[in-house]
Design an enzyme around this catalytic site. Structure first.
Site, short mmCIF file in Angstrom:
data_model
loop_
_atom_site.label_atom_id
_atom_site.label_comp_id
_atom_site.label_asym_id
_atom_site.label_seq_id
_atom_site.Cartn_x
_atom_site.Cartn_y
_atom_site.Cartn_z
N HIS A 271 0.83 -1.22 0.00
CA HIS A 271 0.00 0.00 0.00
C HIS A 271 0.86 1.27 0.00
CE1 HIS A 271 -3.03 -2.98 1.35
NE2 HIS A 271 -3.80 -2.24 0.60
N ASN A 272 1.67 1.38 -1.05
CA ASN A 272 2.62 2.49 -1.12
C ASN A 272 2.25 3.44 -2.27
OD1 ASN A 272 3.41 1.12 -3.48
ND2 ASN A 272 4.74 -0.20 -2.26
P1 5GP Z 1 -6.88 -1.96 -0.74
O1 5GP Z 1 -7.95 -0.90 -0.61
O2 5GP Z 1 -6.45 -2.49 0.57
O3 5GP Z 1 -5.76 -1.55 -1.63
O4 5GP Z 1 -7.52 -3.19 -1.58
C1 5GP Z 1 -8.52 -3.95 -1.05
C2 5GP Z 1 -8.07 -5.32 -0.62
O5 5GP Z 1 -8.35 -6.26 -1.65
C3 5GP Z 1 -6.60 -5.55 -0.34
O6 5GP Z 1 -6.18 -5.11 0.91
C4 5GP Z 1 -6.52 -7.05 -0.43
O7 5GP Z 1 -7.01 -7.65 0.74
C5 5GP Z 1 -7.47 -7.35 -1.55
N1 5GP Z 1 -6.75 -7.50 -2.83
C6 5GP Z 1 -6.49 -6.55 -3.75
N2 5GP Z 1 -5.84 -7.08 -4.79
C7 5GP Z 1 -5.70 -8.40 -4.53
C8 5GP Z 1 -5.11 -9.48 -5.22
O8 5GP Z 1 -4.60 -9.37 -6.34
N3 5GP Z 1 -5.14 -10.70 -4.60
C9 5GP Z 1 -5.71 -10.90 -3.39
N4 5GP Z 1 -5.68 -12.12 -2.88
N5 5GP Z 1 -6.26 -9.89 -2.71
C10 5GP Z 1 -6.26 -8.67 -3.27
MN MN Z 2 -5.89 0.39 -2.43
#
Ligand code: 5GP
Ligand code: MN
Length: 530
Positions: A254-255
């Site tokens: 998350h960068n």
């Molecule tokens: P965030 O708002 O945290 O960037 O995205 C939402 C959440 O979706 C992430 O924290 C993660 O739990 C899930 N997520 C996003 N992309 C992926 C991915 O490619 N694979 C998996 N397993 N989870 C993902």
């Molecule tokens: Mn995000």
């Protein structure tokens, strides 16, 4: 007077035999302190006592007395840090603090430089040692529980010159360096070729360093005409982008680069769906700015952790989307400053509208509202009306959600390193949860998930059902975001099968090896390897 009954406990600590004597009615805390001092452990360290069978036993006045030949084993596991940054707490407990050590060395060097006109060899040597110690803490994976371990995969293409100085929050030195670079570049013309490439989901973020990414974000505001329509001064946009860059932390996933990818996907979707002809530019401005701000100051631990660990954020927001509320609050902290307020030339009413929109979009990225938002979208799809504000609001939330989780819609060579980064952040959280005795988030547990298993489930149950609904409204998206996601699903399904086959072969080999070692009479009662 009756003599107090005492217990004698024999144990080893770091292989050294020790013995502890305490009275049976001794307070529990005193017994714990006794063992703590035997282990020379700090007040925040976790102590574990094992019996000869290897089971953990409670350190209490009820400890079973033993003999020197059936010693217990005492271990100091790690510092029990509830506060971040973890490494700093632990460093404190261990009696050192890397940053202050570095600062003291710097001060010393300055003083000596001033007096002697050169850095003496001894100071140079000390600096080298501190640097290599920091490097070790940051680069050795099995020391990741210290909380200082930094992912290198995000830096594989271009290592940052500040890699050795990286902390959770960006240092002033690191920011100044990127800011200088950005300000030198920001008035240069970006080629038409790059401008077009920037509008496609195939864009490869790994080819661009942070200062260049800031220039690309600037291009997005220009090419969507926001600069002209909302009278955004270039210096204000640059200051805004710099503040955004500064408030994304040095964490694996998350960068700032994730912020860019989400924004770039949003930008691509706007162009691919020709949204400019369907929605007001103010809504597009809200969406792009929300994407830029949507994970500001993320520390690498999700809402479940925030709530279970009762962090400051969870307390502040009463467990209601603590992270998303925080990302949004930081966004408006940046926008409150005149010099970085890109909306400073819009009317009060318009500012209110923008603020309401950004809050809605950023809060929509909390995955706990995923089904609710998706169901709302499904229910209006058949009669979707771009002139209806409620409909547009739901679409805006869907678009930021799609962009937020769109890595798998990108070419494999772009998407796969992102998965490594995500898993590194996941594993770090679950390791910390184990260490702190908190509930372990199952999809983050390194003992439960693998790279392919994490992706097949996520693509099947989250990504595809969401993307397919958006493509129902915009059929042209099928080839751009659905096809690559299906390809990724095939790729990870194959990888999952291959891993499963490998595991079975290993089990069979182990069984075969075991049966060879065993006497013949015992082999007959072992089940046959298949
Ligand atoms: P965030 O708002 O945290 O960037 O995205 C939402 C959440 O979706 C992430 O924290 C993660 O739990 C899930 N997520 C996003 N992309 C992926 C991915 O490619 N694979 C998996 N397993 N989870 C993902
Ligand atoms: Mn995000």
């Amino acid at each position: 007077m009756k003599e107090m009954e005492t217990k004698m406990i024999y144990f080893t600590v770091n292989g050294k035999p020790e013995q502890a004597e305490f009275s049976v009615d001794c307070p529990a805390q005193d017994v714990k302190d006794l063992f703590r001092s035997a282990a020379e452990a700090g007040p925040h360290d976790i102590l574990k006592l094992y019996n000869p069978k290897g089971n953990i036993i409670n350190i209490s006045p009820n400890l079973e007395p033993n003999h020197p030949n059936s010693c217990y084993k005492l271990e100091v596991v790690a510092s029990d840090c509830n506060n971040e940054p973890l490494g700093v707490e632990l460093a404190g407990a261990l009696g050192f603090d890397l940053s202050s050590m570095e600062k003291r060395l710097q001060g010393l060097e300055k003083k000596i430089l001033f007096e002697a006109g050169g850095t003496p060899a001894v100071i140079y040597e000390m600096k080298k040692q501190v640097d290599s110690f920091r490097e070790k803490l940051e680069s050795v994976e099995h020391l990741s529980w210290l909380g200082l371990y930094k992912d290198l995969s995000e830096e594989t293409h271009k290592p940052s010159p500040f890699y050795h100085k990286r902390t959770l929050h960006k240092t002033k030195e690191e920011c100044d360096h990127v800011r200088d670079k950005f300000l030198k570049m920001c008035s240069l013309e970006v080629s038409e070729e790059v401008r077009q490439y920037l509008k496609t989901p195939t864009f490869d973020n790994w080819q661009w360093e942070d200062a260049e990414i800031m220039v690309l974000l600037q291009v997005m505001y220009a090419d969507l005409d926001f600069i002209a329509i909302y009278n955004i001064e270039p210096e204000v946009l640059q200051q805004f982008l710099f503040e955004v860059y500064r408030r994304y932390n040095n964490i694996p996933f998350h960068n700032f680069k994730h912020c860019f990818c989400v924004t770039q996907m949003m930008y691509g979707l706007i162009w691919l769906t020709d949204l400019r002809s369907k929605m007001d530019s103010i809504d597009l401005l809200i969406m792009l700015t929300s994407a830029i701000c949507h994970d500001l100051d993320h520390t690498g631990y999700n809402n479940a952790y925030q709530i279970n660990a009762r962090t400051e954020l969870a307390l502040r927001y009463n467990d209601i989307s603590p992270l998303e509320n925080h990302h949004c609050a930081v966004a408006f902290e940046i926008l409150e400053k005149t010099e970085s307020n890109i909306f400073r030339n819009v009317s009060l009413d318009l500012y209110k509208h923008i603020r309401e929109g950004i809050i809605k979009c950023i809060l929509a990225t909390d995955m706990t509202s995923h089904n609710e938002i998706l169901n709302k979208f499904k229910s209006i799809l058949s009669h979707f009306d771009f002139t209806n504000k409620d409909h547009r609001d739901v679409l805006m939330m869907i678009l930021i959600k799609v962009s937020d989780i769109s890595n798998e819609a990108r070419p494999m060579e772009v998407a796969e390193p992102w998965l490594d980064c995500l898993l590194q952040e996941f594993y770090n959280q679950s390791d910390v949860e184990k260490l702190e005795g908190l509930p372990v988030t199952p999809f983050m547990d390194r003992d439960k998930i693998t790279k392919p298993s994490s992706q097949t489930g996520f693509i099947r149950f989250v990504l595809l059902p969401l993307f397919i609904e958006l493509a129902n409204l915009f059929p042209c998206l099928e080839q751009h975001i659905i096809d690559p996601v299906r390809k990724a699903l095939d790729y990870y399904t194959e990888m999952e099968k291959a891993l499963e086959r490998e595991k079975q072969t290993r089990v069979q080999c182990e069984k075969a090896a075991k049966s060879k070692e065993m006497p013949v009479e015992q082999q007959s009662i072992e089940p046959k390897a298949q």
